[in-house]
Design an enzyme around this catalytic site. Structure first.
Site, PDB file in Angstrom:
ATOM      1  N   ASN A 159       0.834  -1.207   0.000  1.00  0.00           N
ATOM      2  CA  ASN A 159       0.000   0.000   0.000  1.00  0.00           C
ATOM      3  C   ASN A 159       0.862   1.246   0.000  1.00  0.00           C
ATOM      4  O   ASN A 159       1.949   1.274   0.567  1.00  0.00           O
ATOM      5  CB  ASN A 159      -0.952  -0.014   1.207  1.00  0.00           C
ATOM      6  CG  ASN A 159      -0.373   0.713   2.402  1.00  0.00           C
ATOM      7  OD1 ASN A 159      -0.476   1.942   2.515  1.00  0.00           O
ATOM      8  ND2 ASN A 159       0.274  -0.041   3.305  1.00  0.00           N
ATOM      9  N   PHE A 180      -1.753   8.291   4.111  1.00  0.00           N
ATOM     10  CA  PHE A 180      -2.521   8.939   5.197  1.00  0.00           C
ATOM     11  C   PHE A 180      -3.769   9.675   4.690  1.00  0.00           C
ATOM     12  O   PHE A 180      -4.005  10.844   5.023  1.00  0.00           O
ATOM     13  CB  PHE A 180      -1.649   9.935   5.992  1.00  0.00           C
ATOM     14  CG  PHE A 180      -0.527   9.342   6.777  1.00  0.00           C
ATOM     15  CD1 PHE A 180      -0.453   7.979   7.024  1.00  0.00           C
ATOM     16  CD2 PHE A 180       0.474  10.160   7.303  1.00  0.00           C
ATOM     17  CE1 PHE A 180       0.592   7.433   7.757  1.00  0.00           C
ATOM     18  CE2 PHE A 180       1.523   9.637   8.034  1.00  0.00           C
ATOM     19  CZ  PHE A 180       1.579   8.276   8.254  1.00  0.00           C
ATOM     20  N   SER A 231       5.738   5.100   8.526  1.00  0.00           N
ATOM     21  CA  SER A 231       5.070   4.858   7.243  1.00  0.00           C
ATOM     22  C   SER A 231       6.026   5.249   6.127  1.00  0.00           C
ATOM     23  O   SER A 231       6.632   6.326   6.170  1.00  0.00           O
ATOM     24  CB  SER A 231       3.793   5.686   7.139  1.00  0.00           C
ATOM     25  OG  SER A 231       3.367   5.666   5.783  1.00  0.00           O
ATOM     26  N   ASN A 291       5.130   6.034   3.209  1.00  0.00           N
ATOM     27  CA  ASN A 291       4.379   6.737   2.165  1.00  0.00           C
ATOM     28  C   ASN A 291       4.234   8.238   2.384  1.00  0.00           C
ATOM     29  O   ASN A 291       3.492   8.895   1.657  1.00  0.00           O
ATOM     30  CB  ASN A 291       2.992   6.093   2.015  1.00  0.00           C
ATOM     31  CG  ASN A 291       3.119   4.612   1.718  1.00  0.00           C
ATOM     32  OD1 ASN A 291       3.894   4.228   0.848  1.00  0.00           O
ATOM     33  ND2 ASN A 291       2.382   3.784   2.448  1.00  0.00           N
ATOM     34  N   THR A 292       4.905   8.778   3.407  1.00  0.00           N
ATOM     35  CA  THR A 292       4.932  10.233   3.617  1.00  0.00           C
ATOM     36  C   THR A 292       6.391  10.634   3.641  1.00  0.00           C
ATOM     37  O   THR A 292       7.158  10.128   4.473  1.00  0.00           O
ATOM     38  CB  THR A 292       4.225  10.602   4.943  1.00  0.00           C
ATOM     39  OG1 THR A 292       2.849  10.250   4.837  1.00  0.00           O
ATOM     40  CG2 THR A 292       4.331  12.098   5.233  1.00  0.00           C
ATOM     41  N   LYS A 316       5.787   3.931  16.983  1.00  0.00           N
ATOM     42  CA  LYS A 316       5.726   2.816  16.020  1.00  0.00           C
ATOM     43  C   LYS A 316       6.881   2.916  15.039  1.00  0.00           C
ATOM     44  O   LYS A 316       7.034   3.930  14.358  1.00  0.00           O
ATOM     45  CB  LYS A 316       4.396   2.846  15.272  1.00  0.00           C
ATOM     46  CG  LYS A 316       4.214   1.672  14.311  1.00  0.00           C
ATOM     47  CD  LYS A 316       2.789   1.591  13.818  1.00  0.00           C
ATOM     48  CE  LYS A 316       2.574   0.447  12.854  1.00  0.00           C
ATOM     49  NZ  LYS A 316       1.187   0.383  12.386  1.00  0.00           N
ATOM     50  N   ASN A 359       5.935  -1.450  11.442  1.00  0.00           N
ATOM     51  CA  ASN A 359       5.111  -1.029  10.320  1.00  0.00           C
ATOM     52  C   ASN A 359       5.421  -1.935   9.105  1.00  0.00           C
ATOM     53  O   ASN A 359       6.057  -2.976   9.264  1.00  0.00           O
ATOM     54  CB  ASN A 359       5.439   0.448  10.013  1.00  0.00           C
ATOM     55  CG  ASN A 359       4.224   1.190   9.489  1.00  0.00           C
ATOM     56  OD1 ASN A 359       3.567   0.718   8.554  1.00  0.00           O
ATOM     57  ND2 ASN A 359       3.921   2.332  10.075  1.00  0.00           N
TER      58      ASN A 359
HETATM   59  C1  LIG Z   1      -3.538  -0.610   3.552  1.00  0.00           C
HETATM   60  C2  LIG Z   1      -2.716  -0.358   4.776  1.00  0.00           C
HETATM   61  C3  LIG Z   1      -2.739   0.888   5.364  1.00  0.00           C
HETATM   62  C4  LIG Z   1      -1.976   1.137   6.512  1.00  0.00           C
HETATM   63  N1  LIG Z   1      -2.044   2.371   7.099  1.00  0.00           N
HETATM   64  C5  LIG Z   1      -1.340   2.600   8.242  1.00  0.00           C
HETATM   65  C6  LIG Z   1      -1.436   3.846   8.887  1.00  0.00           C
HETATM   66  O1  LIG Z   1      -2.177   4.748   8.482  1.00  0.00           O
HETATM   67  N2  LIG Z   1      -0.692   4.031  10.025  1.00  0.00           N
HETATM   68  C7  LIG Z   1       0.125   3.049  10.536  1.00  0.00           C
HETATM   69  O2  LIG Z   1       0.758   3.266  11.574  1.00  0.00           O
HETATM   70  N3  LIG Z   1       0.204   1.850   9.939  1.00  0.00           N
HETATM   71  C8  LIG Z   1      -0.501   1.607   8.816  1.00  0.00           C
HETATM   72  N4  LIG Z   1      -0.409   0.378   8.208  1.00  0.00           N
HETATM   73  C9  LIG Z   1       0.502  -0.637   8.781  1.00  0.00           C
HETATM   74  C10 LIG Z   1      -0.241  -1.630   9.671  1.00  0.00           C
HETATM   75  O3  LIG Z   1      -0.768  -0.987  10.804  1.00  0.00           O
HETATM   76  C11 LIG Z   1       0.696  -2.755  10.135  1.00  0.00           C
HETATM   77  O4  LIG Z   1       1.652  -2.221  11.029  1.00  0.00           O
HETATM   78  C12 LIG Z   1       1.443  -3.419   8.989  1.00  0.00           C
HETATM   79  O5  LIG Z   1       0.587  -3.621   7.885  1.00  0.00           O
HETATM   80  C13 LIG Z   1       2.033  -4.779   9.395  1.00  0.00           C
HETATM   81  O6  LIG Z   1       1.042  -5.628   9.883  1.00  0.00           O
HETATM   82  P1  LIG Z   1       0.278  -6.739   8.981  1.00  0.00           P
HETATM   83  O7  LIG Z   1       1.337  -7.568   8.292  1.00  0.00           O
HETATM   84  O8  LIG Z   1      -0.566  -7.487   9.961  1.00  0.00           O
HETATM   85  O9  LIG Z   1      -0.536  -5.987   7.987  1.00  0.00           O
HETATM   86  C14 LIG Z   1      -1.167   0.113   7.057  1.00  0.00           C
HETATM   87  C15 LIG Z   1      -1.154  -1.147   6.456  1.00  0.00           C
HETATM   88  C16 LIG Z   1      -1.917  -1.406   5.336  1.00  0.00           C
HETATM   89  C17 LIG Z   1      -1.885  -2.785   4.722  1.00  0.00           C
END
Ligand SMILES: Cc1cc2nc3c(=O)[nH]c(=O)nc-3n(C[C@H](O)[C@H](O)[C@H](O)COP(=O)(O)O)c2cc1C
Length: 347
Positions: A118, A122, A184, A186-187, A227, A256
């Site tokens: 992804n 934000f 993240s 992406n920022t 985080k 993350n």
């Molecule tokens: C589509 C998507 C959007 C995410 N947006 C955020 C976010 O806004 N803030 C954040 O701290 N982590 C964000 N994450 C990271 C997740 O909170 C998580 O830390 C990460 O995906 C690893 O866990 P997972 O393998 O269970 O997905 C996002 C993950 C995905 C897949």
């Protein structure tokens, strides 16, 4: 009760990933409003949770499994996620002002790997919009509410800390704990906040702001959590562990998403920019957790996020020293049954 999720997943996976996300949340909210969500998902409710309560950061969590940030970015389905068994729900990332996020498409399934890439960027309603959503979505939610904060894309890197302070002040009254997202991909410039000196300064100013706003909230003390990314060197993890121990941060989330594509090399979507999550992240993320646990003051809890796709993955995070775990991509691939399986673990 049969698990209906495999059927729902076939339907959802026939849709574009971001459309499926919105459809799922809309259906969950509707099912929750009519009181049938628990029956439809065959899962346990937060009001009658599987698992045992645990105290972490001075807060009572109904069980050890939470929803990771980014799934309920707007804070509009908190109660619904509680109904499918999550003991805590982390909403956001929220920024001071609303913003649309990156151009679409920005969300991709790598089905062969049980993974997602992804680059949402934000997209969120801003602090005020989120507080409006919470005024209805949180009603009767008996779990713990985390609010994940970040910076607006237009805020220059040198003013990033001001955005975190604005967010902390704005969400303080609503949050049970607040997570500063420094990881993240992406920022632009966000992950530079993981530099030890910058991170120390950020934590110090967040703690100062907390003391300043506490009296406006009846003295309520809200834990602050940081985080971090899975792509940090051992040296960087060591330096951050020092900062976390020295500043007495309340908790850390590892991790993350990753910018590495090693585990999905050769996949058609490998070159899509953004953060990779799900099964390819499991090992690397748990390794960062273990490394940090070894170096961090033992009184500071770690929340394990990253590739929790099975109860065994969650157990590995607990074994590596996590007090709680969070799930995002595992929920997309496995459905609510995963939440119940993790909650039932005897840690
Ligand atoms: C589509 C998507 C959007 C995410 N947006 C955020 C976010 O806004 N803030 C954040 O701290 N982590 C964000 N994450 C990271 C997740 O909170 C998580 O830390 C990460 O995906 C690893 O866990 P997972 O393998 O269970 O997905 C996002 C993950 C995905 C897949």
């Amino acid at each position: 009760m049969p698990d209906l999720y495999p059927l729902a997943r076939r339907l959802l996976f026939a849709l574009d990933a971001e459309k499926a996300h919105h459809v799922t949340l809309a259906m969950m909210r509707a099912a929750d409003a009519t009181g049938v969500l628990g029956c439809l998902t065959g899962s346990s409710r937060a009001s009658d949770p599987v698992g045992s309560a645990v105290e972490v950061m001075g807060l009572e969590f109904p069980n050890r499994v939470g929803l990771a940030a980014g799934l309920d970015k707007t804070g509009s389905a908190v109660h619904a996620f509680g109904e499918i068994g999550f003991g805590h729900v982390e909403i956001g990332t929220v920024t001071p002002l609303p913003q649309p996020g990156n151009d679409k498409p920005r969300l991709f399934r790598l089905k062969e790997h049980d993974a997602i890439i992804n680059r949402m960027g934000f997209n969120n309603p801003g602090v005020e919009g989120m507080l409006v959503n919470l005024s209805y979505s949180r009603k009767d939610f008996s779990g713990v509410l985390g609010i994940n904060i970040g910076k607006n894309a237009v805020t220059p890197a040198e003013e990033a800390i001001s955005d975190y302070l604005l967010c902390l002040e704005g969400v303080y009254g609503a949050a049970d704990y607040i997570t500063a997202n420094l990881s993240s991909p992406n920022t632009k410039g966000l992950r530079d906040l993981q530099n030890a000196d910058t991170c120390r300064e950020l934590i110090r100013r967040l703690q100062e702001k907390r003391e300043e706003v506490k009296p406006d909230h009846g003295g309520k003390h809200v834990p602050i959590v940081i985080k971090i990314a899975p792509d940090l060197s051992d040296e960087a993890i060591g330096a951050l562990a020092g900062v976390f121990s020295e500043t007495r941060i309340d908790g850390v989330i590892t991790t993350n998403t990753t910018i590495s594509r090693e585990a999905v090399a050769g996949h058609a979507l490998e070159k899509e920019a953004g953060g990779l999550s799900g099964a390819p992240l499991t090992k690397a993320s748990t390794a960062v957790l273990a490394r940090l646990r070894a170096e961090l003051d033992s009184a500071i809890p770690i929340i394990g996020s990253g590739g929790v796709m099975t109860a065994e993955d969650a157990q590995a995070k607990f074994d590596a020293g996590a007090a709680l775990v969070q799930v995002y991509t595992g929920l997309v691939y496995r459905g609510p049954r995963l939440v119940e399986e993790i909650a039932a673990l005897r840690v």
